[in-house]
Design an enzyme around this catalytic site. Structure first.
Site, short mmCIF file in Angstrom:
data_model
loop_
_atom_site.label_atom_id
_atom_site.label_comp_id
_atom_site.label_asym_id
_atom_site.label_seq_id
_atom_site.Cartn_x
_atom_site.Cartn_y
_atom_site.Cartn_z
N LYS A 190 0.84 -1.21 0.00
CA LYS A 190 0.00 0.00 0.00
C LYS A 190 0.87 1.26 0.00
O LYS A 190 0.64 2.17 -0.78
CB LYS A 190 -0.92 0.02 1.24
CG LYS A 190 -1.87 -1.16 1.31
CD LYS A 190 -2.80 -1.06 2.51
CE LYS A 190 -2.11 -1.08 3.87
NZ LYS A 190 -1.41 -2.35 4.18
N ARG A 204 -9.76 0.97 8.54
CA ARG A 204 -9.29 -0.37 8.94
C ARG A 204 -10.38 -1.14 9.67
O ARG A 204 -10.18 -2.31 9.99
CB ARG A 204 -8.14 -0.25 9.93
CG ARG A 204 -6.82 0.17 9.36
CD ARG A 204 -6.12 -1.00 8.72
NE ARG A 204 -4.83 -1.30 9.28
CZ ARG A 204 -3.71 -0.65 8.98
NH1 ARG A 204 -3.71 0.35 8.16
NH2 ARG A 204 -2.58 -1.04 9.53
N ARG A 247 11.92 -5.23 4.68
CA ARG A 247 11.58 -3.82 4.47
C ARG A 247 12.58 -2.90 5.17
O ARG A 247 12.99 -3.12 6.30
CB ARG A 247 10.19 -3.52 5.00
CG ARG A 247 9.91 -2.02 4.94
CD ARG A 247 8.51 -1.59 5.19
NE ARG A 247 7.75 -2.39 6.10
CZ ARG A 247 6.43 -2.40 6.11
NH1 ARG A 247 5.77 -1.69 5.23
NH2 ARG A 247 5.80 -3.13 6.98
N ARG A 291 11.42 -1.02 10.71
CA ARG A 291 10.32 -0.65 11.59
C ARG A 291 10.23 -1.60 12.78
O ARG A 291 10.44 -2.79 12.63
CB ARG A 291 9.00 -0.67 10.81
CG ARG A 291 8.68 0.65 10.18
CD ARG A 291 7.54 0.62 9.23
NE ARG A 291 6.35 -0.09 9.69
CZ ARG A 291 5.25 -0.20 8.97
NH1 ARG A 291 5.17 0.37 7.79
NH2 ARG A 291 4.21 -0.87 9.43
N ARG A 313 -0.26 -8.61 13.39
CA ARG A 313 -0.92 -7.64 12.51
C ARG A 313 -1.80 -8.35 11.50
O ARG A 313 -2.89 -7.88 11.17
CB ARG A 313 0.14 -6.78 11.80
CG ARG A 313 0.74 -5.74 12.74
CD ARG A 313 2.08 -5.20 12.25
NE ARG A 313 2.04 -4.63 10.93
CZ ARG A 313 3.12 -4.50 10.14
NH1 ARG A 313 4.30 -4.93 10.55
NH2 ARG A 313 3.01 -3.97 8.95
P1 AP5 Z 1 4.80 -1.57 1.75
O1 AP5 Z 1 4.50 -0.75 0.54
O2 AP5 Z 1 5.51 -0.89 2.88
O3 AP5 Z 1 3.47 -2.29 2.26
P2 AP5 Z 1 2.24 -1.74 3.09
O4 AP5 Z 1 1.02 -2.43 2.56
O5 AP5 Z 1 2.22 -0.24 3.11
O6 AP5 Z 1 2.63 -2.35 4.48
P3 AP5 Z 1 2.55 -1.78 5.93
O7 AP5 Z 1 3.22 -2.79 6.78
O8 AP5 Z 1 3.04 -0.35 6.01
O9 AP5 Z 1 1.04 -1.81 6.16
P4 AP5 Z 1 0.35 -1.91 7.48
O10 AP5 Z 1 -1.04 -1.82 7.00
O11 AP5 Z 1 0.64 -3.05 8.36
O12 AP5 Z 1 1.02 -0.73 8.30
P5 AP5 Z 1 0.59 0.78 8.56
O13 AP5 Z 1 1.80 1.59 8.44
O14 AP5 Z 1 -0.62 1.15 7.77
O15 AP5 Z 1 5.61 -2.86 1.28
C1 AP5 Z 1 6.11 -3.80 2.20
C2 AP5 Z 1 7.52 -4.27 1.76
O16 AP5 Z 1 7.39 -4.99 0.54
C3 AP5 Z 1 8.49 -3.13 1.47
O17 AP5 Z 1 9.78 -3.52 1.83
C4 AP5 Z 1 8.41 -2.94 -0.05
O18 AP5 Z 1 9.60 -2.43 -0.59
C5 AP5 Z 1 8.13 -4.35 -0.50
N1 AP5 Z 1 7.27 -4.39 -1.69
C6 AP5 Z 1 6.22 -3.56 -1.96
N2 AP5 Z 1 5.66 -3.89 -3.13
C7 AP5 Z 1 6.36 -4.97 -3.60
C8 AP5 Z 1 6.26 -5.79 -4.75
N3 AP5 Z 1 5.33 -5.55 -5.69
N4 AP5 Z 1 7.15 -6.82 -4.91
C9 AP5 Z 1 8.10 -7.05 -3.98
N5 AP5 Z 1 8.26 -6.31 -2.85
C10 AP5 Z 1 7.40 -5.28 -2.66
O19 AP5 Z 1 0.11 0.66 10.08
C11 AP5 Z 1 1.02 0.37 11.13
C12 AP5 Z 1 0.25 0.28 12.45
O20 AP5 Z 1 -0.41 1.56 12.71
C13 AP5 Z 1 -0.88 -0.74 12.47
O21 AP5 Z 1 -0.42 -2.02 12.84
C14 AP5 Z 1 -1.83 -0.14 13.52
O22 AP5 Z 1 -1.36 -0.39 14.82
C15 AP5 Z 1 -1.71 1.35 13.27
N6 AP5 Z 1 -2.72 1.88 12.33
C16 AP5 Z 1 -2.49 2.40 11.10
N7 AP5 Z 1 -3.65 2.79 10.53
C17 AP5 Z 1 -4.64 2.51 11.42
C18 AP5 Z 1 -6.05 2.66 11.39
N8 AP5 Z 1 -6.69 3.20 10.33
N9 AP5 Z 1 -6.76 2.24 12.47
C19 AP5 Z 1 -6.14 1.71 13.56
N10 AP5 Z 1 -4.80 1.53 13.64
C20 AP5 Z 1 -4.06 1.92 12.58
#
Ligand code: AP5
Length: 219
Positions: free
Chosen positions: A16, A91, A130, A163, A174
């Site tokens: 994402k 979410r 990552r 991270r 997660r």
């Molecule tokens: P990346 O693009 O970073 O993936 P992502 O989907 O953004 O993953 P996240 O781990 O950031 O998502 P998340 O939903 O767990 O975390 P968030 O920050 O929202 O890609 C991942 C890796 O793969 C990278 O190394 C990238 O280079 C690689 N990659 C990408 N595309 C690729 C491809 N096509 N092929 C190969 N490799 C690839 O949330 C973190 C925390 O915040 C949550 O756990 C929660 O506690 C809190 N939080 C956030 N939003 C909310 C909400 N709305 N409500 C409640 N809590 C929330």
């Protein structure tokens, strides 16, 4: 292209963050990541940041009321008037309902909810490899999307970090949290004819192309 109001759905590590920066840059709209907003608050050491950390370090979602206030404030900023891309929000069903009500009150509507679909075993490997630039939010992968210079951000040259929530046991927590609270959002948007599903197992460039093609009919 008209006003775009998009959101990205997908399990942790689905890509994402990677795709949101690309799509938003192409469309000229801000990418808003609740995960990034949370990580910034934690890094700043604010009271809110300390409350967030209690949840994120366990792989738990932050309570809806804390997230909603933060997102509504961000969406009210002037750069969101001509569209936006939400990454990691909503979410939960209450978050999705609150967003829908917020948009309706302003006579606005979502353009599409893009779901990036990736199987769990791929996600664990993506999280483990990552690397992340805290100041810009740019994300790399040691194998799949390496920086030009190992351990350094391509633009600023600053050190990349891992991270805290990318440890394997936290990634698994997660994924469980996603299954319990977020997976149902695909149906929430499907019944509103807003869901666009894209296979996320391909290079970042190919996934970007797939998303652009899938959005052509609605944008
Ligand atoms: P990346 O693009 O970073 O993936 P992502 O989907 O953004 O993953 P996240 O781990 O950031 O998502 P998340 O939903 O767990 O975390 P968030 O920050 O929202 O890609 C991942 C890796 O793969 C990278 O190394 C990238 O280079 C690689 N990659 C990408 N595309 C690729 C491809 N096509 N092929 C190969 N490799 C690839 O949330 C973190 C925390 O915040 C949550 O756990 C929660 O506690 C809190 N939080 C956030 N939003 C909310 C909400 N709305 N409500 C409640 N809590 C929330």
């Amino acid at each position: 292209m008209g006003e775009l109001r998009l959101l990205l759905l997908g399990k942790p590590g689905a890509g994402k963050g990677t795709q949101s920066l690309r799509i938003a840059a192409r469309a000229g709209i801000p990418a808003i990541s609740t995960g990034e907003l949370i990580r910034c608050a934690i890094a700043e050491g604010t009271e809110l940041g300390r409350r967030f950390k209690d949840y994120t370090e366990k792989g738990k979602l932050v309570p809806d009321e804390l997230i909603l206030a933060m997102v509504e404030e961000r969406l009210s900023e002037s750069d969101c008037q001509r569209g936006f891309l939400l990454d990691g929000f909503p979410r939960t069903k209450p978050q999705a309902e609150a967003l829908e009500a917020w948009l309706q009150e302003r006579a606005m509507a979502l353009t599409a909810a893009v779901s990036i679909v990736v199987p769990d075993h791929v996600l664990v490997e993506r999280a483990a490899g990552r690397r992340y630039s805290p100041s810009s939010g740019r994300t790399y992968h040691v194998k799949y999307a390496p920086p030009q210079v190992s351990g350094k951000d391509d633009v600023t040259g600053e050190d990349l970090i891992q991270r805290d929530d990318d440890r394997e046991e936290v990634v698994r927590a997660r994924l469980e949290e996603y299954q319990k609270k977020t997976a149902m959002l695909a149906d929430f948007y499907r019944v509103r004819s807003l869901l666009v599903e894209v296979d996320g197992v391909a290079s970042p460039e190919d996934v970007e192309r797939r998303i652009a093609e899938a959005l052509q009919p609605v944008s």
